[in-house]
Design an enzyme around this catalytic site. Sequence first.
Site, mmCIF file in Angstrom:
data_model
loop_
_atom_site.group_PDB
_atom_site.id
_atom_site.type_symbol
_atom_site.label_atom_id
_atom_site.label_comp_id
_atom_site.label_asym_id
_atom_site.label_seq_id
_atom_site.Cartn_x
_atom_site.Cartn_y
_atom_site.Cartn_z
ATOM 1 N N HIS A 1 11.250 1.456 -1.126
ATOM 2 C CA HIS A 1 11.954 2.613 -1.797
ATOM 3 C C HIS A 1 11.103 3.144 -2.895
ATOM 4 O O HIS A 1 10.617 2.493 -4.013
ATOM 5 C CB HIS A 1 13.196 2.065 -2.530
ATOM 6 C CG HIS A 1 14.178 3.328 -2.938
ATOM 7 N ND1 HIS A 1 14.935 3.024 -3.841
ATOM 8 C CD2 HIS A 1 14.285 4.615 -2.391
ATOM 9 C CE1 HIS A 1 15.689 4.268 -4.285
ATOM 10 N NE2 HIS A 1 15.251 5.235 -3.268
ATOM 11 N N ASP B 1 -4.013 18.625 4.565
ATOM 12 C CA ASP B 1 -4.604 19.057 5.510
ATOM 13 C C ASP B 1 -6.294 18.760 5.529
ATOM 14 O O ASP B 1 -6.582 17.961 4.793
ATOM 15 C CB ASP B 1 -5.031 20.568 4.966
ATOM 16 C CG ASP B 1 -5.355 21.073 3.927
ATOM 17 O OD1 ASP B 1 -6.027 20.335 3.186
ATOM 18 O OD2 ASP B 1 -4.882 22.096 3.043
ATOM 19 N N HIS C 1 -0.933 23.087 -7.409
ATOM 20 C CA HIS C 1 -1.949 22.339 -6.262
ATOM 21 C C HIS C 1 -2.648 21.503 -7.118
ATOM 22 O O HIS C 1 -2.993 20.191 -6.591
ATOM 23 C CB HIS C 1 -2.549 23.275 -5.700
ATOM 24 C CG HIS C 1 -3.492 22.734 -4.485
ATOM 25 N ND1 HIS C 1 -3.098 22.122 -3.576
ATOM 26 C CD2 HIS C 1 -4.790 22.618 -4.320
ATOM 27 C CE1 HIS C 1 -4.085 21.381 -2.671
ATOM 28 N NE2 HIS C 1 -5.115 21.864 -3.159
ATOM 29 N N TYR D 1 -2.984 25.097 1.740
ATOM 30 C CA TYR D 1 -1.840 24.274 0.922
ATOM 31 C C TYR D 1 -0.970 23.551 1.830
ATOM 32 O O TYR D 1 0.165 23.277 1.345
ATOM 33 C CB TYR D 1 -1.068 25.267 -0.157
ATOM 34 C CG TYR D 1 -1.961 25.818 -0.934
ATOM 35 C CD1 TYR D 1 -2.588 25.354 -2.163
ATOM 36 C CD2 TYR D 1 -2.507 27.211 -0.935
ATOM 37 C CE1 TYR D 1 -3.380 25.795 -3.172
ATOM 38 C CE2 TYR D 1 -3.432 27.938 -1.635
ATOM 39 C CZ TYR D 1 -3.687 27.156 -2.691
ATOM 40 O OH TYR D 1 -4.501 27.753 -3.694
ATOM 41 N N ALA D 2 -1.363 23.352 3.114
ATOM 42 C CA ALA D 2 -0.381 22.503 4.047
ATOM 43 C C ALA D 2 -0.685 21.344 3.769
ATOM 44 O O ALA D 2 -1.356 20.524 4.535
ATOM 45 C CB ALA D 2 -0.992 22.961 5.511
ATOM 46 N N ASN D 3 0.021 20.666 2.674
ATOM 47 C CA ASN D 3 -0.052 19.259 2.476
ATOM 48 C C ASN D 3 1.375 18.993 1.925
ATOM 49 O O ASN D 3 2.138 19.845 1.338
ATOM 50 C CB ASN D 3 -0.886 19.088 1.161
ATOM 51 C CG ASN D 3 -2.213 19.545 1.367
ATOM 52 O OD1 ASN D 3 -3.172 19.057 2.319
ATOM 53 N ND2 ASN D 3 -2.560 20.780 0.641
#
Length: 143
Positions: free
Chosen positions: A20, A28, A106, A128-130
């Site tokens: 947890h 990316d 970012h 920014y595809a994270n």
Amino acid sequence: MRLGPLLNQPLSACLSTLGHTDEITLGDAGLPIPAQVERIDLALKRGVPGLLDTLEVVLAEVAVEAVTLAQELPSVSPDMHQAMLTLVSAAGQRRGIDIAIHYVSHSDFKVQSGRSRAVVRTGECTPYANIIMHAGVAFEGGQ
């Protein structure tokens, strides 16, 4: 043999150790990965595997209670942003919860990803595809 969709052994092993509030980052192809963080490199070529395919599989394997995205994502890559939100929302609906969405710059995202149990590098090349996923609990009444 497992029935879940995940076939990658290092990623499966990592996910099975999450507790947890532990975090795991899907990145990316260009996301810097600090030396002290486990790197699970799935990248084969540009776009393969994509972040969305990877996210879909991980969401099927892990109880996620929250995610963190870069605040730049919605304006720079709106289609990717919406697709990620759709997958996260569907995962929450399957579990009967609302998965919280947090946004950070970012630069703060890169710092926070350094606290992840692992960073999974995909072949994604969308800016920014994270996503950082915060593990929840997999029992009734828990998030």
